[in-house]
Design a protein around this motif. Structure first.
Motif, PDB file in Angstrom:
ATOM      1  N   LEU A   9     -10.521   9.351  -6.535  1.00 43.20           N
ATOM      2  CA  LEU A   9      -9.716  10.258  -5.726  1.00 43.20           C
ATOM      3  C   LEU A   9      -8.257  10.175  -6.146  1.00 43.20           C
ATOM      4  O   LEU A   9      -7.733   9.088  -6.407  1.00 43.20           O
ATOM      5  CB  LEU A   9      -9.836   9.920  -4.237  1.00 43.20           C
ATOM      6  N   GLY A  10      -7.605  11.331  -6.204  1.00 38.67           N
ATOM      7  CA  GLY A  10      -6.182  11.363  -6.491  1.00 38.67           C
ATOM      8  C   GLY A  10      -5.384  11.433  -5.207  1.00 38.67           C
ATOM      9  O   GLY A  10      -5.937  11.462  -4.103  1.00 38.67           O
ATOM     10  N   HIS A  11      -4.064  11.436  -5.336  1.00 41.19           N
ATOM     11  CA  HIS A  11      -3.205  11.621  -4.175  1.00 41.19           C
ATOM     12  C   HIS A  11      -3.203  13.090  -3.766  1.00 41.19           C
ATOM     13  O   HIS A  11      -3.315  13.979  -4.613  1.00 41.19           O
ATOM     14  CB  HIS A  11      -1.775  11.179  -4.489  1.00 41.19           C
ATOM     15  N   THR A  12      -3.072  13.330  -2.463  1.00 43.82           N
ATOM     16  CA  THR A  12      -2.997  14.694  -1.957  1.00 43.82           C
ATOM     17  C   THR A  12      -1.709  14.867  -1.159  1.00 43.82           C
ATOM     18  O   THR A  12      -1.299  13.953  -0.433  1.00 43.82           O
ATOM     19  CB  THR A  12      -4.210  15.026  -1.061  1.00 43.82           C
ATOM     20  N   PRO A  13      -1.053  16.026  -1.285  1.00 46.64           N
ATOM     21  CA  PRO A  13       0.243  16.241  -0.620  1.00 46.64           C
ATOM     22  C   PRO A  13       0.078  16.645   0.840  1.00 46.64           C
ATOM     23  O   PRO A  13       0.448  17.744   1.256  1.00 46.64           O
ATOM     24  CB  PRO A  13       0.857  17.374  -1.452  1.00 46.64           C
ATOM     25  N   ASP A  14      -0.493  15.741   1.649  1.00 48.97           N
ATOM     26  CA  ASP A  14      -0.753  16.053   3.048  1.00 48.97           C
ATOM     27  C   ASP A  14      -0.770  14.758   3.848  1.00 48.97           C
ATOM     28  O   ASP A  14      -0.357  13.705   3.361  1.00 48.97           O
ATOM     29  CB  ASP A  14      -2.090  16.801   3.186  1.00 48.97           C
ATOM     30  N   SER A  15      -1.266  14.822   5.068  1.00 52.88           N
ATOM     31  CA  SER A  15      -1.314  13.638   5.932  1.00 52.88           C
ATOM     32  C   SER A  15      -2.718  13.054   6.001  1.00 52.88           C
ATOM     33  O   SER A  15      -3.110  12.467   7.007  1.00 52.88           O
ATOM     34  CB  SER A  15      -0.831  14.000   7.345  1.00 52.88           C
ATOM     35  N   GLU A  65       1.527  10.509 -13.856  1.00 50.04           N
ATOM     36  CA  GLU A  65       2.357   9.393 -13.420  1.00 50.04           C
ATOM     37  C   GLU A  65       1.888   8.793 -12.096  1.00 50.04           C
ATOM     38  O   GLU A  65       1.791   7.577 -11.953  1.00 50.04           O
ATOM     39  CB  GLU A  65       3.824   9.835 -13.285  1.00 50.04           C
ATOM     40  N   ASN A  66       1.593   9.643 -11.122  1.00 44.55           N
ATOM     41  CA  ASN A  66       1.245   9.111  -9.799  1.00 44.55           C
ATOM     42  C   ASN A  66      -0.062   9.656  -9.236  1.00 44.55           C
ATOM     43  O   ASN A  66      -0.418   9.348  -8.100  1.00 44.55           O
ATOM     44  CB  ASN A  66       2.380   9.383  -8.805  1.00 44.55           C
ATOM     45  N   GLY A  67      -0.782  10.461 -10.015  1.00 45.74           N
ATOM     46  CA  GLY A  67      -2.069  10.972  -9.555  1.00 45.74           C
ATOM     47  C   GLY A  67      -1.984  12.025  -8.472  1.00 45.74           C
ATOM     48  O   GLY A  67      -3.000  12.349  -7.841  1.00 45.74           O
ATOM     49  N   MET A  68      -0.794  12.590  -8.240  1.00 47.37           N
ATOM     50  CA  MET A  68      -0.642  13.597  -7.193  1.00 47.37           C
ATOM     51  C   MET A  68      -1.275  14.922  -7.616  1.00 47.37           C
ATOM     52  O   MET A  68      -1.055  15.398  -8.730  1.00 47.37           O
ATOM     53  CB  MET A  68       0.843  13.814  -6.882  1.00 47.37           C
ATOM     54  N   MET A  69      -2.065  15.497  -6.721  1.00 45.80           N
ATOM     55  CA  MET A  69      -2.684  16.786  -6.991  1.00 45.80           C
ATOM     56  C   MET A  69      -1.637  17.892  -6.934  1.00 45.80           C
ATOM     57  O   MET A  69      -0.866  17.987  -5.984  1.00 45.80           O
ATOM     58  CB  MET A  69      -3.778  17.079  -5.967  1.00 45.80           C
ATOM     59  N   HIS A  70      -1.624  18.737  -7.969  1.00 44.83           N
ATOM     60  CA  HIS A  70      -0.715  19.881  -8.004  1.00 44.83           C
ATOM     61  C   HIS A  70      -1.434  21.177  -7.646  1.00 44.83           C
ATOM     62  O   HIS A  70      -0.856  22.049  -7.001  1.00 44.83           O
ATOM     63  CB  HIS A  70      -0.087  20.010  -9.397  1.00 44.83           C
ATOM     64  N   LYS A  71      -2.680  21.299  -8.072  1.00 44.82           N
ATOM     65  CA  LYS A  71      -3.451  22.513  -7.803  1.00 44.82           C
ATOM     66  C   LYS A  71      -4.927  22.176  -7.929  1.00 44.82           C
ATOM     67  O   LYS A  71      -5.301  21.270  -8.688  1.00 44.82           O
ATOM     68  CB  LYS A  71      -3.072  23.621  -8.796  1.00 44.82           C
TER      69      LYS A  71
END
Length: 306
Positions: free
Chosen positions: A128-134, A249-255
């Motif tokens: 699992l990657g990072h997701t821009p949410d809570s 770099e940080n595994g954050m999901m962009h799309k």
């Protein structure tokens, strides 16, 4: 040693000692070397707390999720004591004890944040990657206590946020008014019906198709990426169920793109022309649980967005 160096050290040892079949085992490890030297300068910021701490980690990936033990003093010693530990309002002596509670400064807050961190890092071991949410893979793992204690253990910080207009117009200019009260009431109702701890849909879909949770699936098939056409192809009769663009770099999901069962699923996926593709990583999963991770730095310059 840094978090990354600690993780590399122990991940290498796990592979080299061959105590476990790392293709079939996930390890959750806790470091016995964590040391907090204390704070005497009155700066109790998280950044300063970390500078005063050695032998600490909160890092997961591959077959290892690694954590420090500086906050285990807030963890219960039995299952019967879990709820009491979550609801404990005993203040943390931040000058002497490591506080990782997202500034709640209580034993209960510290237990919640550190257990939530374990869940978050374990998520990384399942790709699992990072997701821009809570969500759990975003910034919502601090509230993991809500799963266990529900409304009883909630503090005001976990409730809905009121939207306040400090400069209302007209005769009410000297008063503080709530804006959009209907929305506030809806948030309060949501808070009563939902513990607000969840996996984002893209994370939940990844877990649902992951081979670790579908052991009966065959091991045949594979995914292939053509960096000229930007197309992913899967063989063996499987279909693509999701695709993500993540930051290396940080595994954050962009799309992301998802293709649930019952809807149109195909054995190919062509990445659209988007800006900065060469700075991202492509993550794709098919119905058999096959995973493709492709660094897009190699895509043809002619395929980048104009």
């Amino acid at each position: 040693m840094t978090e990354g160096e600690l993780w590399d050290q122990f991940a290498t040892e796990l592979v080299q000692t061959k105590c476990y079949d790392m293709q079939r085992v996930k390890v959750v490890g806790f470091l016995s070397s964590t040391h907090f030297e204390g704070i005497s300068d009155g700066d109790y910021s998280y950044e300063n707390i970390r500078t005063k701490t050695t032998g600490h980690a909160a890092l997961g990936g591959g077959g290892l999720a690694l954590f420090g033990t500086g906050c285990l003093y807030t963890w219960p010693s039995s299952l019967e004591a879990v709820c009491a530990a979550f609801t404990s309002q005993q203040p943390v002596d931040c000058g002497k004890l490591l506080d990782d509670s997202n500034y709640r400064r209580t034993y209960g807050g510290c237990f919640a944040t550190t257990l939530g961190s374990v869940c978050h890092e374990m998520g990384h071991t399942f790709d699992l990657g990072h997701t821009p949410d809570s969500s759990i893979m975003g910034d919502g793992f601090d509230a993991i206590d809500n799963v266990f204690v529900g409304l009883y253990g909630r503090h005001s910080a976990n409730g809905p946020k009121r939207i306040i207009d400090t400069k209302p117009h007209g005769l009410a200019g000297r008063l503080t008014q709530l804006k959009r009260p209907g929305d506030v009431l809806r948030q309060r109702l949501d808070a009563k019906q939902n513990d607000s701890v969840f996996f984002a849909p893209i994370s939940a879909m990844t877990l649902s198709y992951h081979r670790w949770f579908n052991r009966a699936k065959s091991l045949s098939g594979m995914l292939h990426f053509d960096n000229i056409t930007r197309t992913v192809t899967c063989n063996g009769g499987s279909k693509i169920v999701l695709a993500e663009l993540r930051s290396p770099e940080n595994g954050m999901m962009h799309k992301c793109w998802t293709f649930p069962e019952g809807q149109s699923q195909a054995s190919t996926f062509t990445l659209p022309k988007l800006p900065n593709l060469q700075h991202l990583m492509l993550f794709v999963m098919d119905t058999d649980g096959n995973i493709l991770k492709e660094n897009l730095s190699s895509i043809s310059s002619g395929q980048k967005c104009d």
